[in-house]
Motif scaffolding. Structure first.
Motif, mmCIF file in Angstrom:
data_model
loop_
_atom_site.group_PDB
_atom_site.id
_atom_site.type_symbol
_atom_site.label_atom_id
_atom_site.label_comp_id
_atom_site.label_asym_id
_atom_site.label_seq_id
_atom_site.Cartn_x
_atom_site.Cartn_y
_atom_site.Cartn_z
ATOM 1 N N THR A 181 0.836 -1.196 0.000
ATOM 2 C CA THR A 181 0.000 0.000 0.000
ATOM 3 C C THR A 181 0.876 1.255 0.000
ATOM 4 O O THR A 181 0.644 2.182 -0.777
ATOM 5 N N ALA A 182 1.895 1.284 0.841
ATOM 6 C CA ALA A 182 2.798 2.431 0.909
ATOM 7 C C ALA A 182 3.667 2.542 -0.343
ATOM 8 O O ALA A 182 3.980 3.638 -0.806
ATOM 9 N N TRP A 183 4.047 1.402 -0.912
ATOM 10 C CA TRP A 183 4.911 1.352 -2.095
ATOM 11 C C TRP A 183 4.189 1.928 -3.313
ATOM 12 O O TRP A 183 4.785 2.607 -4.130
ATOM 13 N N GLY A 184 2.913 1.602 -3.445
ATOM 14 C CA GLY A 184 2.118 2.146 -4.535
ATOM 15 C C GLY A 184 2.362 1.521 -5.894
ATOM 16 O O GLY A 184 1.949 2.056 -6.917
ATOM 17 N N ALA A 185 3.038 0.404 -5.939
ATOM 18 C CA ALA A 185 3.315 -0.301 -7.194
ATOM 19 C C ALA A 185 3.358 -1.795 -6.899
ATOM 20 O O ALA A 185 3.431 -2.213 -5.740
ATOM 21 N N GLU A 186 3.333 -2.576 -7.964
ATOM 22 C CA GLU A 186 3.290 -4.032 -7.818
ATOM 23 C C GLU A 186 4.503 -4.579 -7.079
ATOM 24 O O GLU A 186 5.629 -4.115 -7.255
ATOM 25 N N LEU A 187 4.251 -5.570 -6.230
ATOM 26 C CA LEU A 187 5.290 -6.378 -5.603
ATOM 27 C C LEU A 187 5.024 -7.816 -6.025
ATOM 28 O O LEU A 187 3.905 -8.301 -5.882
ATOM 29 N N VAL A 188 6.028 -8.496 -6.547
ATOM 30 C CA VAL A 188 5.866 -9.850 -7.071
ATOM 31 C C VAL A 188 6.490 -10.851 -6.101
ATOM 32 O O VAL A 188 7.639 -10.687 -5.691
ATOM 33 N N ILE A 189 5.733 -11.879 -5.752
ATOM 34 C CA ILE A 189 6.253 -12.944 -4.895
ATOM 35 C C ILE A 189 7.079 -13.896 -5.758
ATOM 36 O O ILE A 189 6.548 -14.627 -6.574
ATOM 37 N N ASN A 190 8.413 -13.844 -5.594
ATOM 38 C CA ASN A 190 9.315 -14.767 -6.299
ATOM 39 C C ASN A 190 9.210 -16.163 -5.719
ATOM 40 O O ASN A 190 9.245 -17.152 -6.433
ATOM 41 N N VAL A 246 10.365 -11.029 -2.330
ATOM 42 C CA VAL A 246 9.552 -10.046 -3.040
ATOM 43 C C VAL A 246 10.403 -9.280 -4.050
ATOM 44 O O VAL A 246 11.359 -8.593 -3.679
ATOM 45 N N ARG A 247 10.030 -9.410 -5.317
ATOM 46 C CA ARG A 247 10.735 -8.720 -6.397
ATOM 47 C C ARG A 247 10.055 -7.380 -6.671
ATOM 48 O O ARG A 247 8.831 -7.281 -6.664
ATOM 49 N N CYS A 248 10.878 -6.361 -6.907
ATOM 50 C CA CYS A 248 10.363 -5.052 -7.286
ATOM 51 C C CYS A 248 11.452 -4.323 -8.066
ATOM 52 O O CYS A 248 12.563 -4.830 -8.203
ATOM 53 N N TYR A 249 11.155 -3.116 -8.531
ATOM 54 C CA TYR A 249 12.120 -2.397 -9.362
ATOM 55 C C TYR A 249 13.304 -1.831 -8.576
ATOM 56 O O TYR A 249 14.332 -1.498 -9.158
ATOM 57 N N ASN A 250 13.192 -1.720 -7.228
ATOM 58 C CA ASN A 250 14.291 -1.168 -6.435
ATOM 59 C C ASN A 250 14.295 -1.798 -5.042
ATOM 60 O O ASN A 250 13.708 -1.253 -4.106
ATOM 61 N N PRO A 251 14.937 -2.961 -4.893
ATOM 62 C CA PRO A 251 14.927 -3.658 -3.602
ATOM 63 C C PRO A 251 15.438 -2.818 -2.421
ATOM 64 O O PRO A 251 14.873 -2.878 -1.335
ATOM 65 N N LEU A 252 16.487 -2.029 -2.624
ATOM 66 C CA LEU A 252 17.011 -1.211 -1.531
ATOM 67 C C LEU A 252 15.969 -0.198 -1.061
ATOM 68 O O LEU A 252 15.755 -0.016 0.141
ATOM 69 N N LYS A 253 15.306 0.440 -2.003
ATOM 70 C CA LYS A 253 14.272 1.426 -1.658
ATOM 71 C C LYS A 253 13.128 0.749 -0.898
ATOM 72 O O LYS A 253 12.591 1.300 0.070
ATOM 73 N N LEU A 254 12.759 -0.463 -1.313
ATOM 74 C CA LEU A 254 11.700 -1.207 -0.632
ATOM 75 C C LEU A 254 12.117 -1.546 0.798
ATOM 76 O O LEU A 254 11.330 -1.384 1.740
ATOM 77 N N ALA A 255 13.348 -1.978 0.980
ATOM 78 C CA ALA A 255 13.855 -2.311 2.309
ATOM 79 C C ALA A 255 13.877 -1.076 3.203
ATOM 80 O O ALA A 255 13.492 -1.135 4.379
ATOM 81 N N LYS A 256 14.313 0.053 2.662
ATOM 82 C CA LYS A 256 14.335 1.298 3.426
ATOM 83 C C LYS A 256 12.922 1.693 3.865
ATOM 84 O O LYS A 256 12.721 2.152 4.993
ATOM 85 N N LEU A 257 11.954 1.496 2.973
ATOM 86 C CA LEU A 257 10.567 1.817 3.306
ATOM 87 C C LEU A 257 10.062 0.928 4.440
ATOM 88 O O LEU A 257 9.408 1.404 5.368
#
Length: 141
Positions: free
Chosen positions: A50-59, A87-98
């Motif tokens: 919800t906070a990310w606002g874009a798809e997160l894919v379960i690898n 969880v795959r996304c376009y920027n793993p570091l940014k996702l982890a920081k969030l």
């Protein structure tokens, strides 16, 4: 088994290219595993999505013991309990920081070059442990 939350369903946690390739039947076996997946989604993954606002894919979500062995998973992997997802996304570091900024109750969060591993223990307590894959090349938190 159907929907868990607005953006996640149980079939995502059973899907595995490796299982399909090897003819392994990777299905959620018990109510406890299903409850663990639900707790991971409700407490960590859906708030993050919800906070990310874009798809997160379960690898990789749930892994039966045979699949876990086939992918060289740890013998004590939380994936086999339904307590972990990669969880795959376009920027793993940014996702982890969030996830850290939000104070999400993860047991473990692991940074890899193309995905983030999240786990959540059913019934806690959560360790809040952060680790890095030995091949991880990015910035550290």
């Amino acid at each position: 088994m159907g929907t868990i939350s607005k953006n996640f369903n149980y079939s995502e946690f059973e899907q595995s290219e490796k299982a399909e390739e090897l003819g392994i039947v990777n299905v959620i076996p018990t109510a406890r595993v299903r409850d663990s997946i639900q707790a991971l989604v409700i407490n960590v993954l859906q708030p993050l999505r919800t906070a990310w606002g874009a798809e997160l894919v379960i690898n990789s979500g749930y892994r039966c013991p045979e699949l876990n062995e086939a992918v060289n998973g740890e013998s004590t992997s939380q994936h086999m309990k339904g307590e972990a997802a990669d969880v795959r996304c376009y920027n793993p570091l940014k996702l982890a920081k969030l996830a850290v900024k939000m104070g999400l109750p993860f047991d473990q969060m692991g940074l890899y070059n193309t995905f983030v591993h999240f786990s959540h223990k059913l019934g806690g307590p959560q360790r809040g442990e952060i680790f890095y894959d030995k091949k991880y090349e990015g910035e550290r938190l």
